[in-house]
Design a protein around this motif. Structure first.
Motif, mmCIF file in Angstrom:
data_model
loop_
_atom_site.group_PDB
_atom_site.id
_atom_site.type_symbol
_atom_site.label_atom_id
_atom_site.label_comp_id
_atom_site.label_asym_id
_atom_site.label_seq_id
_atom_site.Cartn_x
_atom_site.Cartn_y
_atom_site.Cartn_z
ATOM 1 N N ALA A 233 8.176 -13.844 -48.986
ATOM 2 C CA ALA A 233 9.371 -13.228 -49.450
ATOM 3 C C ALA A 233 9.611 -14.025 -50.714
ATOM 4 O O ALA A 233 9.626 -15.468 -51.227
ATOM 5 C CB ALA A 233 10.022 -13.906 -48.234
ATOM 6 N N ALA A 234 9.773 -13.371 -51.663
ATOM 7 C CA ALA A 234 10.210 -13.566 -53.354
ATOM 8 C C ALA A 234 10.329 -12.850 -53.744
ATOM 9 O O ALA A 234 11.565 -11.624 -53.713
ATOM 10 C CB ALA A 234 8.049 -13.000 -54.224
ATOM 11 N N VAL A 235 11.291 -13.117 -55.559
ATOM 12 C CA VAL A 235 12.140 -12.948 -56.211
ATOM 13 C C VAL A 235 11.894 -12.722 -57.282
ATOM 14 O O VAL A 235 10.930 -13.569 -57.509
ATOM 15 C CB VAL A 235 13.729 -12.766 -55.783
ATOM 16 N N GLU A 236 11.717 -11.415 -57.830
ATOM 17 C CA GLU A 236 11.615 -11.075 -60.169
ATOM 18 C C GLU A 236 13.157 -11.617 -60.906
ATOM 19 O O GLU A 236 13.811 -11.091 -60.405
ATOM 20 C CB GLU A 236 11.085 -9.957 -59.506
ATOM 21 N N VAL A 237 12.262 -12.693 -61.655
ATOM 22 C CA VAL A 237 13.358 -13.573 -62.238
ATOM 23 C C VAL A 237 13.439 -13.240 -63.396
ATOM 24 O O VAL A 237 11.625 -12.957 -64.067
ATOM 25 C CB VAL A 237 13.495 -14.549 -61.920
ATOM 26 N N LEU A 238 14.292 -12.669 -64.630
ATOM 27 C CA LEU A 238 14.375 -12.658 -65.736
ATOM 28 C C LEU A 238 14.557 -13.674 -66.421
ATOM 29 O O LEU A 238 15.927 -13.938 -65.815
ATOM 30 C CB LEU A 238 14.804 -11.059 -66.405
ATOM 31 N N LEU A 239 14.242 -14.409 -67.835
ATOM 32 C CA LEU A 239 14.029 -15.518 -67.934
ATOM 33 C C LEU A 239 15.325 -14.740 -69.182
ATOM 34 O O LEU A 239 15.130 -13.790 -69.659
ATOM 35 C CB LEU A 239 13.309 -16.160 -68.018
ATOM 36 N N ASP A 240 16.024 -16.184 -70.055
ATOM 37 C CA ASP A 240 16.498 -15.262 -71.490
ATOM 38 C C ASP A 240 15.602 -14.847 -72.264
ATOM 39 O O ASP A 240 15.676 -14.310 -73.088
ATOM 40 C CB ASP A 240 17.308 -16.993 -71.672
ATOM 41 N N TRP A 246 7.522 -14.098 -61.537
ATOM 42 C CA TRP A 246 7.809 -14.353 -59.230
ATOM 43 C C TRP A 246 7.601 -14.955 -59.200
ATOM 44 O O TRP A 246 6.963 -16.203 -59.553
ATOM 45 C CB TRP A 246 7.287 -12.816 -58.337
ATOM 46 N N LEU A 247 8.686 -15.912 -58.212
ATOM 47 C CA LEU A 247 8.799 -16.654 -57.308
ATOM 48 C C LEU A 247 9.583 -16.625 -56.264
ATOM 49 O O LEU A 247 10.027 -15.975 -55.617
ATOM 50 C CB LEU A 247 10.234 -17.838 -58.654
ATOM 51 N N PRO A 248 9.144 -17.761 -55.379
ATOM 52 C CA PRO A 248 9.123 -18.204 -53.917
ATOM 53 C C PRO A 248 10.544 -17.978 -54.204
ATOM 54 O O PRO A 248 11.388 -18.380 -54.372
ATOM 55 C CB PRO A 248 8.968 -18.646 -53.541
ATOM 56 N N ARG A 249 11.508 -16.878 -52.898
ATOM 57 C CA ARG A 249 12.745 -17.207 -52.144
ATOM 58 C C ARG A 249 13.474 -18.619 -52.740
ATOM 59 O O ARG A 249 14.115 -19.255 -52.612
ATOM 60 C CB ARG A 249 13.652 -16.439 -51.355
ATOM 61 N N SER A 250 12.734 -19.800 -51.946
ATOM 62 C CA SER A 250 12.905 -21.011 -51.530
ATOM 63 C C SER A 250 13.317 -21.893 -53.164
ATOM 64 O O SER A 250 13.593 -23.026 -52.965
ATOM 65 C CB SER A 250 12.004 -21.211 -50.865
ATOM 66 N N CYS A 251 12.676 -20.915 -54.231
ATOM 67 C CA CYS A 251 12.123 -22.066 -55.370
ATOM 68 C C CYS A 251 13.675 -21.145 -56.260
ATOM 69 O O CYS A 251 13.405 -21.633 -57.613
ATOM 70 C CB CYS A 251 11.135 -21.749 -56.026
ATOM 71 N N ILE A 252 14.295 -21.107 -55.859
ATOM 72 C CA ILE A 252 15.902 -20.443 -56.871
ATOM 73 C C ILE A 252 16.927 -20.692 -56.116
ATOM 74 O O ILE A 252 16.885 -21.100 -54.507
ATOM 75 C CB ILE A 252 15.258 -18.589 -56.946
#
Length: 256
Positions: A233-240, A246-252
């Motif tokens: 289960a992952a999420v795509e995160v846009l940095l500044d 892409w990171l595991p949901r447990s890492c946010i």
């Protein structure tokens, strides 16, 4: 025999468990740190820096800091820590602290049980510390994440309670800073943790991006293959910086 135990936080007792523990409910602002040293404590916040990248210096600490929980930015010196102990400071909340400061303040002569930069380092939560130190970002010189600093700064001179227990192994526990709020009728209460959603502001907890802030770009329902090569289960995160990762949901951690 009657035993009195200090709760450390104002609120309403909602439940008594086995005649030994209680559940206290209170409207509050809260943040989670990465790690901490020292025991649970309570006091009144005192903001010492005006910028999340500014460290606490020895000159900033005086008699007005007695029994307070000091709030700083990027770090603190060993001399400032010693002066805080002299002035009976109860706790310090900062972004990070350098290994050399820890060695000097605690007078460690043996090899430290962790090495900054390695993925398998162990935390020294059992160290006997004369005051509680909460790190929101970790070891080094990283500034405190701006949303966390702003929340603490906006609650200057308020009562605060610190749950200091840190565990990097199962069961994982991170230090928590709780600032009780007024129960006035115009107080807007929000869920303890905002829901994970597209557009949410998140704080990254993985090794390579620890403490950085980003926004959720996509949130697939199905497991995704991440750079480590696993599907989860992952999420795509846009940095500044504009980079998308892409990171595991447990890492946010959702902060807004």
């Amino acid at each position: 025999q009657q035993i009195t135990v200090t709760a450390g936080i104002r609120g309403i007792v909602m439940e008594i468990i086995d005649q030994q523990r209680v559940v206290i409910e209170t409207p509050a602002a809260q943040i989670f740190g990465i790690a901490s040293l020292g025991n649970d404590c309570y006091g009144v916040t005192r903001l010492l820096t005006l910028d999340p990248g500014e460290p606490i210096t020895e000159a900033m600490i005086d008699a007005q800091s007695m029994y307070a929980v000091l709030i700083g930015g990027s770090g603190i010196s060993a001399a400032a820590l010693r002066k805080a102990v002299e002035n009976q400071v109860r706790g310090i909340i900062i972004g990070s602290i350098s290994e050399s400061v820890l060695r000097e303040f605690f007078q460690w002569t043996k090899r430290l049980p962790f090495l900054p930069g390695l993925r398998n380092w162990q935390w020294v939560s059992q160290t006997d510390s004369p005051l509680t130190i909460v790190l929101t970002e970790g070891i080094g010189s990283a500034p405190m994440a701006t949303p966390l600093f702003e929340l603490l700064a906006n609650n200057d001179r308020r009562e605060v309670y610190i749950e200091s227990n840190t565990s990097l192994r199962h069961p994982h526990r991170r230090p928590r800073v709780i600032i009780p709020l007024s129960r006035s009728s115009n107080t807007s209460l929000e869920p303890p943790r905002p829901p994970l959603r597209i557009g949410a502001t998140v704080r990254l907890l993985d090794h390579d991006h620890l403490g950085r802030i980003g926004r959720v770009r996509s949130l697939p329902a199905l497991p995704q293959r991440i750079p480590a090569g696993i599907r989860t289960a992952a999420v795509e995160v846009l940095l500044d910086s504009g980079e998308a990762i892409w990171l595991p949901r447990s890492c946010i951690e959702v902060i807004a």
